[in-house]
Design an enzyme around this catalytic site. Sequence first.
Site, PDB file in Angstrom:
ATOM      1  N   LYS A  75      -2.192   5.332  -6.952  1.00 15.47           N
ATOM      2  CA  LYS A  75      -1.120   6.091  -7.607  1.00 15.47           C
ATOM      3  C   LYS A  75      -0.808   5.496  -8.980  1.00 15.47           C
ATOM      4  CE  LYS A  75       0.460   7.710  -3.162  1.00 15.47           C
ATOM      5  NZ  LYS A  75       1.309   7.544  -1.978  1.00 15.47           N
ATOM      6  N   GLN A  84       6.499   4.139  -0.224  1.00 17.72           N
ATOM      7  CA  GLN A  84       5.238   4.318   0.515  1.00 17.72           C
ATOM      8  C   GLN A  84       5.509   4.222   2.022  1.00 17.72           C
ATOM      9  OE1 GLN A  84       2.191   5.093  -0.910  1.00 17.72           O
ATOM     10  NE2 GLN A  84       1.440   5.327   1.181  1.00 17.72           N
ATOM     11  N   ASP A 108       8.386  12.639  -3.546  1.00 16.05           N
ATOM     12  CA  ASP A 108       7.685  12.980  -2.302  1.00 16.05           C
ATOM     13  C   ASP A 108       8.297  14.235  -1.676  1.00 16.05           C
ATOM     14  OD1 ASP A 108       5.398  11.824  -1.431  1.00 16.05           O
ATOM     15  OD2 ASP A 108       6.345  10.131  -0.403  1.00 16.05           O
TER      16      ASP A 108
END
Length: 285
Positions: free
Chosen positions: A48, A92, A115
């Site tokens: 990422k 994460q 997200d």
Amino acid sequence: MIIDGKKVAIEMRKRIKSQLEQFPDIHITLATVLVGENPASQLYVGKKHKEAHAAGMQSKHVQLAASISQQQLEAEIDALAADPQVHAILVQLPLPEHINKQAIIERIPASKDVDGLGAVNMGKLLQGNKQMVPCTPLGVMKLIQAYAIPTRGRHAVVVGRSSLVGLPQSLLLAEKGIDATVTLAHSRTEDLAAVCRSADILISAVGSPHIITRDFVKPEAMVFDVGVTRQQGRIIGDVDFDNVEPIVAGVTPMPGGTGPMTVACLLENTLLAARLQHAIPKAQQ
Ligand code: NAP
């Protein structure tokens, strides 16, 4: 046909990079938070950052010990939430078992929730007023668009009902304008093979190696493999690619399919986060 996520993701990244010209004085920054040292998570976070830099963005990483308390982790998120230099926050997953995951996600302001897993962004998706959409299902929709795969009135079967992938995927496919007829299958679905065989579009997000065999597909099907299992250093998808690819209309490889699209959509959501925070509308393309 092989649905090439890698190629489409590179094109997306180029488009995102060109849009950064609209932000001459702003260093768009993605912050990632990793709790513990799960090697797969470290790998994903590393990708990422690499992709964010390749797109001309900045990134910041917060590495925390697996033993961190709920309260300490919430304080770390609050600091990023309050930092005007940070536009996007990605925690994460998975988090250690002693952490209340949803409580952590809810600390992220909706405009930085890249997200799309917080209640505000999920609620907006449910109301047909989407803002930040979870990256993996969004990536599948971008592939459907890039390959001009017809969706209206088609039967889409999504296997897996998590809030990370399956559930938002089913909502995106059922959206007005996309207009697929959606079946959301899961571990209690009876005769999964027959359900999948009726799919024009089949998306598998289970995490069970090669659960989708040639008996699960019909020849006209477009198949998207989201599931990832790591076995002895190898990445194995949900789809038995070698036996499915010769008989279907299209299928994503694993790796090289939905994974790169997830990262590209994270960059797109980061750009959207910066737009929301600086009230910069999307340029006409
Ligand atoms: P998850 O929360 O564990 O959800 C898995 C889903 O699969 C559940 O809904 C479960 O059903 C269902 N399932 C389990 N066994 C099944 C079976 N035998 N038949 C039918 N359905 C079954 O996982 P997730 O977070 O959604 O992730 C799914 C997979 O995608 C994982 O392998 C993950 O690593 C991968 N992933 C890939 C990407 C990417 O970029 N490619 C991104 C994110 C995740 P129940 O609800 O009934 O338990």
